[in-house]
Scaffold this motif. Sequence first.
Motif, PDB file in Angstrom:
ATOM      1  N   SER A  59       0.824  -1.207   0.000  1.00 50.01           N
ATOM      2  CA  SER A  59       0.000   0.000   0.000  1.00 50.01           C
ATOM      3  C   SER A  59       0.859   1.258   0.000  1.00 50.01           C
ATOM      4  O   SER A  59       0.406   2.318  -0.423  1.00 50.01           O
ATOM      5  N   PRO A  61       3.237   3.453  -1.795  1.00 44.68           N
ATOM      6  CA  PRO A  61       3.724   3.537  -3.181  1.00 44.68           C
ATOM      7  C   PRO A  61       5.253   3.546  -3.258  1.00 44.68           C
ATOM      8  O   PRO A  61       5.840   3.064  -4.242  1.00 44.68           O
ATOM      9  N   TYR A  64       7.084   0.292  -4.149  1.00 48.87           N
ATOM     10  CA  TYR A  64       6.767  -0.442  -5.379  1.00 48.87           C
ATOM     11  C   TYR A  64       8.004  -1.031  -6.080  1.00 48.87           C
ATOM     12  O   TYR A  64       8.033  -2.234  -6.402  1.00 48.87           O
ATOM     13  N   HIS A  81       1.950  -4.599  -7.479  1.00 45.57           N
ATOM     14  CA  HIS A  81       1.095  -3.407  -7.514  1.00 45.57           C
ATOM     15  C   HIS A  81       1.357  -2.596  -6.256  1.00 45.57           C
ATOM     16  O   HIS A  81       1.805  -3.144  -5.252  1.00 45.57           O
ATOM     17  N   ALA A  82       1.009  -1.285  -6.328  1.00 44.74           N
ATOM     18  CA  ALA A  82       1.234  -0.434  -5.151  1.00 44.74           C
ATOM     19  C   ALA A  82       0.171   0.628  -5.024  1.00 44.74           C
ATOM     20  O   ALA A  82      -0.480   1.001  -6.001  1.00 44.74           O
ATOM     21  N   GLY A  83       0.003   1.093  -3.800  1.00 48.07           N
ATOM     22  CA  GLY A  83      -0.910   2.205  -3.518  1.00 48.07           C
ATOM     23  C   GLY A  83      -2.264   1.732  -3.023  1.00 48.07           C
ATOM     24  O   GLY A  83      -2.660   0.594  -3.258  1.00 48.07           O
TER      25      GLY A  83
END
Length: 396
Positions: A59, A61, A64, A81-83
């Motif tokens: 989560s 970013p 990443y 994936h990120a964020g």
Amino acid sequence: MTRQRLAILGATGSIGSSTLDVVARHPDRFELTTLSAHSQVDALVALCRRFRPARAVVSDPAAYAALRDGLADAGLDTEAHAGPEALEAAAEAADTDTVVAAIVGAAGMSSTLAAARAGKRILLANKESVVLAGDLLMREIRAHGARVLPVDSEHNAIFQCLPGDPAQRGGVRRVLLTASGGPFRGFTRAQLAGVTPEQACAHPNWSMGRKISVDSATLMNKGLEVIEAHWLFGLDRARIDVVVHPQSIVHSLVDYVDGSMLAQLGQPDMRTALAYGLAWPERIDSGVGTLDLAALGRLDFEAPDHATFPCLGLAYAALAAGGTAPAVLNAANEVAVSAFLQGRAGFLDIPALLQATLDALETHPADSLDATLAADAEARRVAGALLPRLAGQARP
Ligand code: NDP
Ligand code: MG
């Protein structure tokens, strides 16, 4: 058998690892679609190596690139994936049947709501999202045909002791949540004044993340659970009671009008509740052994000490005030606990900061996500501003 497809959000935490322990015992029943962490990339990559999910999400970013490179170095085809948006996308992904909501704090709310809107089966550990947005969350769950299986041990116990059909719950007089009393049960306020984060996190029965460990020590955890029970079971606060039970063997009880009380008993090990949620309505081996009642010998119960541990009463008061009050309480608590863990506040400053933040803010209707998020943000700002003035002021 069709395998249940799971996303575990908060996979690197205490609940995440207990869930994975149960999942690993039943490779024919479960497959993993998503594993998430906040920033512990190495731990997440190690889990991906072992469980081979379709995607991994951080989560934060900023984590990443490290995740992408870590997965590539490990030779895995797991997508990186990120964020926060990626977390929500994972919660609603078509390849996923069940979302395990095991993120700590209000940060878990948007992905829990996304899972509800996508009609998923939700194994709910993240109690803060229910405290923050209980009304909204329950409405989304009903509107989209999602199903919540409570895995907080008390709510899981109550779920096990209630009739499956909500229409048959008329005979319930009240529910009784058990509380261990935490590491400071029996302490005076003077003794509490000097306790350290390490002492607060050394829970006598349960091994848990640091935030919930401090919440258990202040009894705020039980307060959050009272609010959680209100929303999950549709019960008025007058029908939710708390009893201290130091052994943590009886996980909670349902009191019926005919004088019967049904209880669920087990070891203080979250894998029992998680296995129940994972396999419901069936039962599977969780790795937790049976109880030896003769060796236990006795089970004790006592009333909570509201004067020494005011957080429980503050939670009842916030529930009575309704609207955004529980969101304010939760946000102020996250600020206070984090300050305590970082040595910027004492243990007695926690309830003092909650009270001061509740006093400083008006309660508004919590009828939309925007209203809830605004109350959360405002309470964090106010609590953060009050903290330096209050810290160290609370007198035993
Ligand atoms: P932990 O602190 O052990 O784990 C928290 C998890 O959430 C980690 O995977 C962490 O990632 C991730 N995380 C932390 N911050 C964020 C963020 N801002 N955004 C997204 N993910 C984040 O917590 P627990 O497992 O103890 O608790 C999880 C939830 O379950 C809490 O709501 C708690 O109240 C509830 N619960 C826990 C019980 C227990 O026995 N532990 C019992 C009953 C309920 P990273 O590792 O990268 O930091
Ligand atoms: Mg609990």
